[in-house]
Design a protein around this motif. Sequence first.
Motif, PDB file in Angstrom:
ATOM      1  N   GLU A   1      17.051  17.819  -5.625  1.00 14.85           N
ATOM      2  CA  GLU A   1      15.783  18.417  -6.021  1.00 14.85           C
ATOM      3  C   GLU A   1      14.599  17.742  -5.346  1.00 14.85           C
ATOM      4  O   GLU A   1      13.569  18.372  -5.113  1.00 14.85           O
ATOM      5  CB  GLU A   1      15.625  18.339  -7.547  1.00 14.85           C
ATOM      6  CG  GLU A   1      16.647  19.151  -8.322  1.00 14.85           C
ATOM      7  CD  GLU A   1      16.437  19.047  -9.818  1.00 14.85           C
ATOM      8  OE1 GLU A   1      15.503  18.307 -10.229  1.00 14.85           O
ATOM      9  OE2 GLU A   1      17.179  19.680 -10.568  1.00 14.85           O
ATOM     10  N   ALA A   2      14.749  16.464  -5.016  1.00 14.14           N
ATOM     11  CA  ALA A   2      13.652  15.728  -4.378  1.00 14.14           C
ATOM     12  C   ALA A   2      13.612  15.937  -2.868  1.00 14.14           C
ATOM     13  O   ALA A   2      12.763  15.350  -2.195  1.00 14.14           O
ATOM     14  CB  ALA A   2      13.772  14.237  -4.688  1.00 14.14           C
ATOM     15  N   GLY A   3      14.501  16.751  -2.333  1.00 13.34           N
ATOM     16  CA  GLY A   3      14.488  17.021  -0.900  1.00 13.34           C
ATOM     17  C   GLY A   3      14.857  15.794  -0.084  1.00 13.34           C
ATOM     18  O   GLY A   3      15.882  15.160  -0.310  1.00 13.34           O
ATOM     19  N   TRP A   4      13.993  15.460   0.873  1.00  9.85           N
ATOM     20  CA  TRP A   4      14.266  14.371   1.807  1.00  9.85           C
ATOM     21  C   TRP A   4      13.783  13.016   1.290  1.00  9.85           C
ATOM     22  O   TRP A   4      13.627  12.063   2.076  1.00  9.85           O
ATOM     23  CB  TRP A   4      13.610  14.664   3.148  1.00  9.85           C
ATOM     24  CG  TRP A   4      14.352  15.695   3.933  1.00  9.85           C
ATOM     25  CD1 TRP A   4      14.173  17.038   3.888  1.00  9.85           C
ATOM     26  CD2 TRP A   4      15.413  15.453   4.853  1.00  9.85           C
ATOM     27  NE1 TRP A   4      15.049  17.664   4.734  1.00  9.85           N
ATOM     28  CE2 TRP A   4      15.819  16.713   5.355  1.00  9.85           C
ATOM     29  CE3 TRP A   4      16.056  14.317   5.323  1.00  9.85           C
ATOM     30  CZ2 TRP A   4      16.851  16.852   6.274  1.00  9.85           C
ATOM     31  CZ3 TRP A   4      17.073  14.444   6.249  1.00  9.85           C
ATOM     32  CH2 TRP A   4      17.458  15.697   6.722  1.00  9.85           C
ATOM     33  N   ASP A   5      13.558  12.895   0.018  1.00 11.68           N
ATOM     34  CA  ASP A   5      13.173  11.605  -0.558  1.00 11.68           C
ATOM     35  C   ASP A   5      14.392  10.683  -0.534  1.00 11.68           C
ATOM     36  O   ASP A   5      15.333  10.844  -1.326  1.00 11.68           O
ATOM     37  CB  ASP A   5      12.667  11.788  -1.988  1.00 11.68           C
ATOM     38  CG  ASP A   5      12.065  10.518  -2.552  1.00 11.68           C
ATOM     39  OD1 ASP A   5      12.245   9.440  -1.933  1.00 11.68           O
ATOM     40  OD2 ASP A   5      11.408  10.585  -3.611  1.00 11.68           O
TER      41      ASP A   5
ATOM     42  N   PRO B   1       9.867   2.450   5.078  1.00 19.03           N
ATOM     43  CA  PRO B   1      10.740   2.069   3.961  1.00 19.03           C
ATOM     44  C   PRO B   1      10.282   0.758   3.316  1.00 19.03           C
ATOM     45  O   PRO B   1      10.797  -0.321   3.596  1.00 19.03           O
ATOM     46  CB  PRO B   1      12.121   1.936   4.609  1.00 19.03           C
ATOM     47  CG  PRO B   1      11.831   1.578   6.024  1.00 19.03           C
ATOM     48  CD  PRO B   1      10.538   2.264   6.383  1.00 19.03           C
ATOM     49  N   ALA B   2       9.306   0.869   2.434  1.00 17.28           N
ATOM     50  CA  ALA B   2       8.607  -0.312   1.918  1.00 17.28           C
ATOM     51  C   ALA B   2       9.541  -1.278   1.209  1.00 17.28           C
ATOM     52  O   ALA B   2       9.447  -2.499   1.402  1.00 17.28           O
ATOM     53  CB  ALA B   2       7.477   0.122   0.977  1.00 17.28           C
ATOM     54  N   MET B   3      10.445  -0.768   0.386  1.00 12.80           N
ATOM     55  CA  MET B   3      11.282  -1.677  -0.388  1.00 12.80           C
ATOM     56  C   MET B   3      12.251  -2.431   0.514  1.00 12.80           C
ATOM     57  O   MET B   3      12.509  -3.627   0.317  1.00 12.80           O
ATOM     58  CB  MET B   3      12.035  -0.909  -1.468  1.00 12.80           C
ATOM     59  CG  MET B   3      11.142  -0.089  -2.395  1.00 12.80           C
ATOM     60  SD  MET B   3       9.663  -0.952  -2.969  1.00 12.80           S
ATOM     61  CE  MET B   3      10.349  -2.329  -3.858  1.00 12.80           C
ATOM     62  N   GLY B   4      12.800  -1.748   1.518  1.00 13.39           N
ATOM     63  CA  GLY B   4      13.660  -2.457   2.457  1.00 13.39           C
ATOM     64  C   GLY B   4      12.920  -3.550   3.191  1.00 13.39           C
ATOM     65  O   GLY B   4      13.445  -4.652   3.400  1.00 13.39           O
TER      66      GLY B   4
ATOM     67  N   PHE C   1       1.329  10.033  -4.666  1.00 14.91           N
ATOM     68  CA  PHE C   1       1.499  11.352  -4.075  1.00 14.91           C
ATOM     69  C   PHE C   1       2.896  11.927  -4.288  1.00 14.91           C
ATOM     70  O   PHE C   1       3.091  13.135  -4.129  1.00 14.91           O
ATOM     71  CB  PHE C   1       1.204  11.290  -2.576  1.00 14.91           C
ATOM     72  CG  PHE C   1      -0.200  10.872  -2.252  1.00 14.91           C
ATOM     73  CD1 PHE C   1      -1.232  11.787  -2.241  1.00 14.91           C
ATOM     74  CD2 PHE C   1      -0.501   9.550  -1.962  1.00 14.91           C
ATOM     75  CE1 PHE C   1      -2.537  11.402  -1.944  1.00 14.91           C
ATOM     76  CE2 PHE C   1      -1.791   9.147  -1.655  1.00 14.91           C
ATOM     77  CZ  PHE C   1      -2.807  10.083  -1.656  1.00 14.91           C
ATOM     78  N   SER C   2       3.868  11.067  -4.608  1.00 16.99           N
ATOM     79  CA  SER C   2       5.247  11.512  -4.856  1.00 16.99           C
ATOM     80  C   SER C   2       5.762  12.362  -3.702  1.00 16.99           C
ATOM     81  O   SER C   2       6.369  13.417  -3.891  1.00 16.99           O
ATOM     82  CB  SER C   2       5.329  12.307  -6.165  1.00 16.99           C
ATOM     83  OG  SER C   2       4.906  11.513  -7.245  1.00 16.99           O
ATOM     84  N   GLY C   3       5.543  11.908  -2.487  1.00 13.90           N
ATOM     85  CA  GLY C   3       5.965  12.658  -1.311  1.00 13.90           C
ATOM     86  C   GLY C   3       7.146  12.013  -0.632  1.00 13.90           C
ATOM     87  O   GLY C   3       7.183  10.793  -0.437  1.00 13.90           O
ATOM     88  N   ALA C   4       8.142  12.841  -0.250  1.00 13.90           N
ATOM     89  CA  ALA C   4       9.315  12.319   0.436  1.00 13.90           C
ATOM     90  C   ALA C   4       8.957  11.698   1.775  1.00 13.90           C
ATOM     91  O   ALA C   4       9.655  10.803   2.268  1.00 13.90           O
ATOM     92  CB  ALA C   4      10.333  13.440   0.632  1.00 13.90           C
ATOM     93  N   VAL C   5       7.840  12.138   2.369  1.00 12.98           N
ATOM     94  CA  VAL C   5       7.472  11.641   3.681  1.00 12.98           C
ATOM     95  C   VAL C   5       7.244  10.137   3.673  1.00 12.98           C
ATOM     96  O   VAL C   5       7.480   9.457   4.677  1.00 12.98           O
ATOM     97  CB  VAL C   5       6.206  12.383   4.185  1.00 12.98           C
ATOM     98  CG1 VAL C   5       5.009  12.061   3.307  1.00 12.98           C
ATOM     99  CG2 VAL C   5       5.897  12.005   5.626  1.00 12.98           C
TER     100      VAL C   5
ATOM    101  N   VAL D   1       0.839  -1.201   0.000  1.00 17.39           N
ATOM    102  CA  VAL D   1       0.000   0.000   0.000  1.00 17.39           C
ATOM    103  C   VAL D   1       0.869   1.243   0.000  1.00 17.39           C
ATOM    104  O   VAL D   1       0.573   2.235  -0.677  1.00 17.39           O
ATOM    105  CB  VAL D   1      -0.946  -0.016   1.216  1.00 17.39           C
ATOM    106  CG1 VAL D   1      -1.716   1.300   1.325  1.00 17.39           C
ATOM    107  CG2 VAL D   1      -1.928  -1.179   1.108  1.00 17.39           C
ATOM    108  N   ARG D   2       1.970   1.210   0.746  1.00 17.39           N
ATOM    109  CA  ARG D   2       2.876   2.358   0.784  1.00 17.39           C
ATOM    110  C   ARG D   2       3.516   2.617  -0.576  1.00 17.39           C
ATOM    111  O   ARG D   2       3.695   3.767  -1.002  1.00 17.39           O
ATOM    112  CB  ARG D   2       3.942   2.132   1.846  1.00 17.39           C
ATOM    113  CG  ARG D   2       4.496   3.414   2.433  1.00 17.39           C
ATOM    114  CD  ARG D   2       5.429   4.147   1.473  1.00 17.39           C
ATOM    115  NE  ARG D   2       6.734   3.521   1.394  1.00 17.39           N
ATOM    116  CZ  ARG D   2       7.557   3.679   0.374  1.00 17.39           C
ATOM    117  NH1 ARG D   2       7.207   4.397  -0.678  1.00 17.39           N
ATOM    118  NH2 ARG D   2       8.728   3.095   0.353  1.00 17.39           N
TER     119      ARG D   2
END
Length: 489
Positions: free
Chosen positions: A238-242, A39-42, A29-33, A21-22
């Motif tokens: 450019e993506a900040g905290w992503d 951390p879904a992939m981890g 939403f393309s949000g860094a939050v 779901v994440r």
Amino acid sequence: MSGSEVRRDRYLDLLRSIALVRVVAYHTFSGAVFSLLFPAMGVMFALAGALMARSLTRPAGTVLRSRARRVLVPLWVYAATVLVLLLAQGWSPGAEGSWGQLILWFVPIGDPVLPESAGSGLVDPTWPVQAGEILWYVRTYVWFMLLSPLLLRAFRARPWPVLLAPLALSGVLALGLLPLPSWAEAPVTDAATYGSCWVLGFAHQSGALRRIPRGVVLAAGPAVMGLGLWWAAGHLGEAGWDLNEIPLAQALWSLGFCAVLLRISPVWQELPRPLRFLDGAVTLLNARAMTVYLWHNLLLVLTVLLVDLLWRSDALSTAVPGLLESPWLSFVLVWPLLGAVILAVGWAEDLAAGRPPRLWPVHPARASAPAAPPTPGAPGATGRTAAPGPATPPATGRTAAPGPLHAPGPATPPATGRAAAPGPLHAEAPALAPGAAAVPAPGPAPATVAAPARPGGGAPVRSWLYPRSVREASARPAVSPRSPHSGLG
């Protein structure tokens, strides 16, 4: 439920469902939050590593064939669909590379060839990029899978160096100390970023993580995550905290997060009562994990088209313009589309796993486990066939004449003082999922129910993480043959 059936660890199933779901939410939403929140992939790589370690109790060749089939069959369905759409729009692989590179769509050991845009009209022409960018996970999973027999052997010999080696490689790459050719940069970076999470799954399955005191893990995990945030703070783009754009920070954050999740891991044969309403959704997401992951990004492109069509309605554009502009509408619309795809092609995951195909698997599937060996002294324990006894007379309403209660049988062999040979801890579960461990189902109901033992040994755990029925030992009556039974989840 018979003693020959197994049930999955629903805690790990719940983690995988949250991760899926994440992933959908992140691409909506393309949000860094989202990369910080979970951390879904981890998590998915850690669960897959645990499942791989459990499976490798069997011959490596058999395991690799089984795992490869479960990954590749759903991928082939998806790849064939995307390629048909591309070719129908006039794309030629020769324009981007060669026809031979099409094999990477079906044997994902590298990045497949695809155009940056295709077609024109209502659909976003960059849809091929959206359809292909999620394949990095499949490529990385396949390489981890192929290397797992060697990695697991090395982990058993030198656990800490093997666990930390991918993290060290990620640091070397982040510092620019190891230049890579362009074709190897993405695969090696991805493997270095998530390799420690995969090996952490080995540690969870083997019980090595459980043997570390809980307080140590609960302190070290956040410390490692904090180190990842420190690195990210000095390398914001450019993506900040992503963190997906900062590989070393992602590696540290994911490793610490997964270590905490797996260290507190309870063994849930069923979801706790407050979460029981999620049981069907968790079962469905785990049974169709590959289908949801592969198709969700392409379907999000389709939701943009649906929203554009809704904008053409004067009533809607006037009444709810905020809703039509919100990404929440796409997030809501993508799930019915995923449901349609699950109905259309999700059964391919059942075929790949050797299960009977099901259209909408929200109920647990049943799987047979190896039969338990006969109890010493019981009929058949000597390897001989017991002689047939007299048939039970039909009920007549009269009291039967007294007779011997039991025919004499072989005496119970004396205790030798030796421990019984250990049997398999788990039966092979048929679901792919990229990784959850199954736990043996109980046999005939005992007089009391003990709290679950810790994975890897140790005293039973009594914690709020476990349902009351597991935490509090109590007597229970034998299950009636007419009672409903649950199967593999």
